[in-house]
Motif scaffolding. Structure first.
Motif, PDB file in Angstrom:
ATOM      1  N   GLY A  71     -12.768  14.669  24.048  1.00 13.95           N
ATOM      2  CA  GLY A  71     -14.031  15.148  23.534  1.00 13.95           C
ATOM      3  C   GLY A  71     -15.257  14.592  24.211  1.00 13.95           C
ATOM      4  N   ALA A  72     -15.114  13.635  25.095  1.00 17.48           N
ATOM      5  CA  ALA A  72     -16.277  13.057  25.765  1.00 17.48           C
ATOM      6  C   ALA A  72     -16.740  13.973  26.884  1.00 17.48           C
ATOM      7  CB  ALA A  72     -15.916  11.693  26.338  1.00 17.48           C
ATOM      8  N   PRO A  73     -18.050  14.155  27.080  1.00 21.59           N
ATOM      9  CA  PRO A  73     -18.529  14.975  28.179  1.00 21.59           C
ATOM     10  C   PRO A  73     -18.007  14.466  29.513  1.00 21.59           C
ATOM     11  CG  PRO A  73     -20.310  14.393  26.691  1.00 21.59           C
ATOM     12  CD  PRO A  73     -19.135  13.588  26.272  1.00 21.59           C
ATOM     13  N   LEU A  74     -17.729  15.394  30.424  1.00 24.74           N
ATOM     14  CA  LEU A  74     -17.182  15.029  31.727  1.00 24.74           C
ATOM     15  C   LEU A  74     -18.076  14.041  32.453  1.00 24.74           C
ATOM     16  CD1 LEU A  74     -15.036  15.463  33.896  1.00 24.74           C
ATOM     17  CD2 LEU A  74     -16.373  17.398  34.728  1.00 24.74           C
ATOM     18  N   SER A  75     -19.396  14.176  32.259  1.00 27.22           N
ATOM     19  CA  SER A  75     -20.305  13.269  32.934  1.00 27.22           C
ATOM     20  C   SER A  75     -20.150  11.833  32.452  1.00 27.22           C
ATOM     21  CB  SER A  75     -21.758  13.734  32.728  1.00 27.22           C
ATOM     22  OG  SER A  75     -22.060  13.774  31.346  1.00 27.22           O
ATOM     23  N   GLU A  76     -19.542  11.666  31.257  1.00 28.00           N
ATOM     24  CA  GLU A  76     -19.369  10.327  30.711  1.00 28.00           C
ATOM     25  C   GLU A  76     -18.040   9.697  31.121  1.00 28.00           C
ATOM     26  OE1 GLU A  76     -19.910  10.327  26.524  1.00 28.00           O
ATOM     27  OE2 GLU A  76     -21.897  11.250  26.600  1.00 28.00           O
ATOM     28  N   VAL A  77     -17.114  10.506  31.694  1.00 27.70           N
ATOM     29  CA  VAL A  77     -15.828   9.959  32.125  1.00 27.70           C
ATOM     30  C   VAL A  77     -16.053   9.108  33.366  1.00 27.70           C
ATOM     31  CG1 VAL A  77     -13.512  10.489  32.941  1.00 27.70           C
ATOM     32  CG2 VAL A  77     -14.578  11.911  31.192  1.00 27.70           C
ATOM     33  N   ASP A  78     -15.633   7.857  33.305  1.00 29.69           N
ATOM     34  CA  ASP A  78     -15.857   6.924  34.408  1.00 29.69           C
ATOM     35  C   ASP A  78     -14.506   6.517  34.986  1.00 29.69           C
ATOM     36  OD1 ASP A  78     -16.693   5.093  36.206  1.00 29.69           O
ATOM     37  OD2 ASP A  78     -17.648   3.740  34.763  1.00 29.69           O
ATOM     38  N   PHE A  79     -14.242   6.963  36.211  1.00 31.93           N
ATOM     39  CA  PHE A  79     -12.986   6.632  36.867  1.00 31.93           C
ATOM     40  C   PHE A  79     -13.082   5.329  37.663  1.00 31.93           C
ATOM     41  CE2 PHE A  79     -12.890  11.414  36.948  1.00 31.93           C
ATOM     42  CZ  PHE A  79     -11.916  11.551  35.978  1.00 31.93           C
ATOM     43  N   THR A  80     -14.265   4.781  37.795  1.00 29.64           N
ATOM     44  CA  THR A  80     -14.450   3.680  38.743  1.00 29.64           C
ATOM     45  C   THR A  80     -13.690   2.423  38.346  1.00 29.64           C
ATOM     46  OG1 THR A  80     -16.501   3.021  37.621  1.00 29.64           O
ATOM     47  CG2 THR A  80     -16.690   4.532  39.498  1.00 29.64           C
ATOM     48  N   ASN A  81     -13.697   2.082  37.059  1.00 24.76           N
ATOM     49  CA  ASN A  81     -12.996   0.871  36.641  1.00 24.76           C
ATOM     50  C   ASN A  81     -11.495   0.991  36.868  1.00 24.76           C
ATOM     51  OD1 ASN A  81     -15.331  -0.435  35.834  1.00 24.76           O
ATOM     52  ND2 ASN A  81     -15.216   0.339  33.730  1.00 24.76           N
ATOM     53  N   ALA A  82     -10.935   2.142  36.489  1.00 22.78           N
ATOM     54  CA  ALA A  82      -9.503   2.362  36.683  1.00 22.78           C
ATOM     55  C   ALA A  82      -9.155   2.368  38.169  1.00 22.78           C
ATOM     56  CB  ALA A  82      -9.076   3.675  36.031  1.00 22.78           C
ATOM     57  N   ALA A  83     -10.021   2.979  38.979  1.00 21.92           N
ATOM     58  CA  ALA A  83      -9.756   3.043  40.418  1.00 21.92           C
ATOM     59  C   ALA A  83      -9.815   1.663  41.055  1.00 21.92           C
ATOM     60  CB  ALA A  83     -10.767   3.983  41.088  1.00 21.92           C
ATOM     61  N   GLU A  84     -10.832   0.862  40.701  1.00 23.80           N
ATOM     62  CA  GLU A  84     -10.968  -0.481  41.274  1.00 23.80           C
ATOM     63  C   GLU A  84      -9.786  -1.369  40.897  1.00 23.80           C
ATOM     64  OE1 GLU A  84     -14.704  -1.890  39.925  1.00 23.80           O
ATOM     65  OE2 GLU A  84     -15.882  -0.537  41.187  1.00 23.80           O
ATOM     66  N   LYS A  85      -9.331  -1.236  39.653  1.00 26.63           N
ATOM     67  CA  LYS A  85      -8.191  -2.028  39.198  1.00 26.63           C
ATOM     68  C   LYS A  85      -6.913  -1.607  39.920  1.00 26.63           C
ATOM     69  CE  LYS A  85      -7.899  -2.468  34.770  1.00 26.63           C
ATOM     70  NZ  LYS A  85      -7.617  -2.173  33.330  1.00 26.63           N
ATOM     71  N   THR A  86      -6.766  -0.296  40.182  1.00 27.39           N
ATOM     72  CA  THR A  86      -5.513   0.230  40.720  1.00 27.39           C
ATOM     73  C   THR A  86      -5.378   0.025  42.216  1.00 27.39           C
ATOM     74  OG1 THR A  86      -5.551   1.907  38.966  1.00 27.39           O
ATOM     75  CG2 THR A  86      -4.022   2.255  40.784  1.00 27.39           C
ATOM     76  N   VAL A  87      -6.443   0.235  42.985  1.00 28.90           N
ATOM     77  CA  VAL A  87      -6.313   0.167  44.443  1.00 28.90           C
ATOM     78  C   VAL A  87      -5.862  -1.208  44.913  1.00 28.90           C
ATOM     79  CG1 VAL A  87      -7.961   2.001  44.943  1.00 28.90           C
ATOM     80  CG2 VAL A  87      -8.783  -0.345  44.710  1.00 28.90           C
ATOM     81  N   ASN A  88      -6.210  -2.238  44.175  1.00 26.46           N
ATOM     82  CA  ASN A  88      -5.811  -3.586  44.576  1.00 26.46           C
ATOM     83  C   ASN A  88      -4.369  -3.911  44.194  1.00 26.46           C
ATOM     84  OD1 ASN A  88      -8.317  -4.477  45.745  1.00 26.46           O
ATOM     85  ND2 ASN A  88      -9.152  -4.537  43.680  1.00 26.46           N
ATOM     86  N   ALA A  89      -3.786  -3.085  43.311  1.00 28.33           N
ATOM     87  CA  ALA A  89      -2.403  -3.311  42.892  1.00 28.33           C
ATOM     88  C   ALA A  89      -1.433  -2.330  43.543  1.00 28.33           C
ATOM     89  CB  ALA A  89      -2.294  -3.210  41.372  1.00 28.33           C
ATOM     90  N   VAL A  90      -1.946  -1.410  44.349  1.00 21.93           N
ATOM     91  CA  VAL A  90      -1.088  -0.461  45.066  1.00 21.93           C
ATOM     92  C   VAL A  90      -1.004  -0.883  46.527  1.00 21.93           C
ATOM     93  CG1 VAL A  90      -0.851   1.932  45.837  1.00 21.93           C
ATOM     94  CG2 VAL A  90      -1.558   1.451  43.502  1.00 21.93           C
ATOM     95  N   VAL A  91       0.212  -0.931  47.065  1.00 23.00           N
ATOM     96  CA  VAL A  91       0.436  -1.447  48.406  1.00 23.00           C
ATOM     97  C   VAL A  91       0.992  -0.371  49.327  1.00 23.00           C
ATOM     98  CG1 VAL A  91       0.836  -3.766  47.523  1.00 23.00           C
ATOM     99  CG2 VAL A  91       2.779  -2.225  47.851  1.00 23.00           C
ATOM    100  N   HIS A  92       0.868  -0.651  50.610  1.00 26.39           N
ATOM    101  CA  HIS A  92       1.426   0.209  51.655  1.00 26.39           C
ATOM    102  C   HIS A  92       2.781  -0.364  52.064  1.00 26.39           C
ATOM    103  CE1 HIS A  92       1.725   1.772  55.882  1.00 26.39           C
ATOM    104  NE2 HIS A  92       1.310   2.862  55.270  1.00 26.39           N
ATOM    105  N   VAL A  93       3.839   0.437  51.964  1.00 29.46           N
ATOM    106  CA  VAL A  93       5.199  -0.016  52.262  1.00 29.46           C
ATOM    107  C   VAL A  93       5.655   0.587  53.584  1.00 29.46           C
ATOM    108  CG1 VAL A  93       7.587  -0.101  51.470  1.00 29.46           C
ATOM    109  CG2 VAL A  93       5.724  -0.197  49.805  1.00 29.46           C
TER     110      VAL A  93
END
Length: 461
Positions: free
Chosen positions: A52-74
């Motif tokens: 129900g939150a407006p799309l403009s209020e959805v913030d992907f940045t925190n999830a992205a910052e947390k995830t990129v550092n935990a995903v590795v190149h194999v």
């Protein structure tokens, strides 16, 4: 000059007269409207999320910052042995070892260096290396694999704690929910794409249960993370369906609840202990289903109850229709297998079913799988019962209980497999291990025993 000025005045007067005549005789009058300040105003360009939150209020940045550092190149280095050219293939060659490099992604799930990836990313590796988002590279070792679900667990040794992701509950994700796919497509590091959950419990023909999403996933994303907007791991990106091999609009991930259970088994037992309730269903697209009017059943139609199974002990019957397991609605077989795959032998589930038009709930014990389908050959085999051991006068082996149509001419059904390529087969775990190593292009020798006590050997190529 006076003449020009006169013409100008005439022109202005003519214009005023014409406009007045149009307003008076031709133009329909329009009532004036006033906007009441208390009336709601709707903006058609506004979009909302599943919550129900407006799309403009959805913030992907925190999830992205947390995830990129935990995903590795194999990086996977394998050694290919064989001819280097077509001429060498026909006229002989000296065997040469050619290194081949494959790449994919992985997800760090603990600060001490355990990493989840796909089995196909690290299969047959002679050397594994892992590169972090900060460009640090580590050698990795394989802890364990599960080819059936395409999940593998690897580990790197480091003195410093690593960033990691926590498992989310994939049973709770909803269709339409926003998710991020993070991985290393085309050797590009730390790539983040966004999409929604398009479907759940997708079966790609292997009785598995995948999350479908429209977040862009390409070669190299395999083994990467599918996370929700809180940065919780809800899936391991695994496959795309495409005629070109590139992303065309949807992709698939192993649900996190299944991946977590596999990781726990590999750490505790060194192998995956899979539980089943012990039923077989009827393919709703089959001729049999159409002829018997069960092609449009909303649920799982039980076509057969396996012997010595939890379903048999609980009294489940052929013709029962399973509608729900615990709190999970079941509309197709992948819904059922996906949930049971998160359980361990000894767990109990409440099965809600319809029998003769009556709804009932039956507690069923999840037991260790006693049957499996062999890779490549497609035979269905099962562990031997006490009665089987007496009948065949043996202590170990696996019994063939079903074969594909193209293999029925060999009369293999009902026989016991004792060896494959000289390796003794004690149970279905051995069978899965040794048959998984069979080459599609080589010969396979299988030693069998029938109920008369006669041994025979069959060679497939």
């Amino acid at each position: 000059m006076r003449r020009i000025g006169g013409l100008f005045v005439v022109a202005v007067l003519a214009g005023v007269f014409t406009l007045g005549a149009y307003k008076t005789f031709f133009e329909k009058s329009q009532p004036l409207t006033y906007q009441n300040e208390e009336q709601p105003v709707f903006q058609t360009s506004s979009y909302t999320t599943a919550t129900g939150a407006p799309l403009s209020e959805v913030d992907f940045t925190n999830a992205a910052e947390k995830t990129v550092n935990a995903v590795v190149h194999v990086k996977n280095i394998t050694i290919s042995r064989g001819p280097g050219s077509l001429m060498e293939f026909f006229y002989g060659y000296q065997e040469r070892a050619t290194p081949q490099v494959g790449t994919g992604s992985g997800v760090i799930i603990s600060p001490d260096g355990y990493i989840v990836t796909n089995n196909h990313v690290i299969a047959k590796a002679t050397q594994l290396s892992v590169t972090m988002n900060n460009n640090k590279t580590y050698e990795a070792t394989v802890v364990g694999t599960d080819p059936t679900s395409d999940i593998a667990l690897i580990k790197v040794d480091t003195e410093d704690p690593l960033p990691y992701l926590v498992f989310g509950d994939s049973d709770n994700i909803r269709i339409g929910e926003w998710v991020l796919a993070v991985g290393n497509p085309f050797n590009l590091t730390s790539t983040v794409t966004a999409g929604i959950v398009s479907a759940k419990a997708r079966n790609l023909g292997r009785n598995q249960s995948f999350i479908q999403t429209d977040a862009a996933v390409n070669p190299g994303n395999s083994g990467g993370a599918l996370v929700n907007t809180n940065g919780e791991l809800v899936g391991i990106n695994t496959a795309i369906t495409s005629q070109t091999g590139a992303y065309i609009g949807y992709s698939f991930a192993v649900p996190s609840n299944i991946a977590r259970k596999i990781v726990q088994d590999l750490l505790e037992y060194g192998d995956v202990i899979k539980g089943v309730i012990g039923i077989r269903t009827v393919d709703p697209n089959s001729e049999y289903a159409r002829e018997n009017g069960i092609d449009q059943v909303d649920g799982v139609f039980i076509g057969e109850v396996e012997e010595d199974s939890g379903a048999e002990t609980a009294g489940l019957r052929n013709g029962d229709i399973i509608k729900q397991v615990d709190d999970i609605q079941v509309r197709k077989f992948a819904d059922l297998t996906g949930y049971i795959a998160t359980k361990s032998p000894g767990d109990q589930v409440d099965v809600q079913l319809v029998r003769g038009g009556e709804m009932m709930v039956v507690p069923v014990e999840v037991r260790e799988r006693q049957t499996m389908q062999l890779p490549l050959l497609g035979f269905t085999i099962k562990n031997l019962t006490e009665e089987d051991m007496k009948t065949y006068d043996i202590k170990q082996g696996v019994k063939i209980i079903d074969v594909p149509e193209n293999s029925r001419k060999y009369g293999l059904e009902g026989k016991v497999i004792l060896e494959v390529d000289g390796q003794e087969i004690r149970d279905i775990k051995d069978a899965r291990k040794y048959f998984s190593n069979i080459s599609r292009f080589g010969q396979t020798s299988i030693t069998l025993k029938n109920a008369n006590g006669e041994r025979e050997r069959v060679i497939f190529q």
